[in-house]
Design a protein around this motif. Structure first.
Motif, short mmCIF file in Angstrom:
data_model
loop_
_atom_site.label_atom_id
_atom_site.label_comp_id
_atom_site.label_asym_id
_atom_site.label_seq_id
_atom_site.Cartn_x
_atom_site.Cartn_y
_atom_site.Cartn_z
N UNK A 8 0.77 -1.23 0.00
CA UNK A 8 0.00 0.00 0.00
C UNK A 8 0.80 1.28 0.00
N UNK A 9 2.11 1.18 0.12
CA UNK A 9 2.93 2.38 0.09
C UNK A 9 2.99 2.99 -1.29
N UNK A 10 3.50 4.20 -1.34
CA UNK A 10 3.62 4.89 -2.61
C UNK A 10 3.79 6.37 -2.42
N UNK A 11 3.58 7.09 -3.49
CA UNK A 11 3.72 8.54 -3.51
C UNK A 11 2.34 9.19 -3.40
N UNK A 12 2.23 10.16 -2.52
CA UNK A 12 0.97 10.87 -2.34
C UNK A 12 1.28 12.34 -2.10
N UNK A 13 0.38 13.20 -2.54
CA UNK A 13 0.55 14.63 -2.33
C UNK A 13 0.13 15.02 -0.91
N UNK A 14 0.68 16.11 -0.39
CA UNK A 14 0.23 16.58 0.91
C UNK A 14 -1.29 16.76 0.94
N UNK A 15 -1.89 16.31 2.04
CA UNK A 15 -3.33 16.33 2.16
C UNK A 15 -4.02 15.09 1.64
N UNK A 16 -3.29 14.24 0.96
CA UNK A 16 -3.85 13.03 0.40
C UNK A 16 -3.91 11.89 1.39
N UNK A 17 -4.30 10.72 0.89
CA UNK A 17 -4.51 9.56 1.74
C UNK A 17 -3.87 8.31 1.15
N UNK A 18 -3.47 7.42 2.02
CA UNK A 18 -3.02 6.09 1.67
C UNK A 18 -3.53 5.12 2.72
N UNK A 19 -3.71 3.87 2.31
CA UNK A 19 -4.03 2.81 3.26
C UNK A 19 -2.98 1.72 3.13
N UNK A 20 -2.28 1.47 4.22
CA UNK A 20 -1.31 0.41 4.28
C UNK A 20 -1.95 -0.87 4.81
N UNK A 21 -1.51 -2.00 4.28
CA UNK A 21 -2.01 -3.30 4.71
C UNK A 21 -0.86 -4.14 5.23
N UNK A 22 -1.15 -4.93 6.24
CA UNK A 22 -0.19 -5.86 6.82
C UNK A 22 -0.88 -7.20 6.94
N UNK A 23 -0.53 -8.12 6.07
CA UNK A 23 -1.15 -9.44 6.03
C UNK A 23 -0.25 -10.45 6.73
#
Length: 123
Positions: A8-23
């Motif tokens: 789920x990692x990556x590049x995002x702009x300030x104010x944006x969102x990401x969701x990381x997963x740990x399986x």
């Protein structure tokens, strides 16, 4: 073999969102406290969030309170970190870690770690 696999990692702009997963494989996440840590270049590893093994209580470092949410899906044996309103200082490699006791902000107490996923917050 016990494994934690992050995504789920990556590049995002300030104010944006990401969701990381740990399986998880090899063990059930609901029997462990699961924490997210992060480490930026030149900085020490920092505890970000943790979800307890018993009642699902969550904990957050002050810098992410109100922006990040940790959750667990027992059916999928996966823990998530929803990151909203992201800031450049959130840039780091993010790791999930498991501990068969209570939540702790200290990385040395965690015995199982994921491989890490890069999160970059930049314009």
């Amino acid at each position: 073999q016990v494994q934690l696999v992050e995504s789920g990692g990556g590049l995002v702009q300030p104010g944006g969102s990401l969701r990381l997963s740990c399986a998880a494989s090899g063990f059930s996440l609901d029997s462990y406290a699961i924490a997210w840590f992060r480490q930026a270049p030149g900085k020490e590893r920092e505890g970000v969030s943790c979800i307890s093994r018993r009642d699902g209580s969550s904990y957050y470092t002050d810098s992410v309170k109100g922006r990040f949410t940790i959750s667990r899906d027992n059916a999928k044996n996966t823990v998530y970190l929803q990151m909203n309103s992201m800031e450049p200082e959130d840039t780091a490699v993010y790791y999930c870690a498991a501990r068969g006791w209570s939540c702790s902000p200290w990385p040395a107490l965690y015995s199982n770690w994921g491989q890490g996923t890069q999160v970059t917050v930049s314009s």
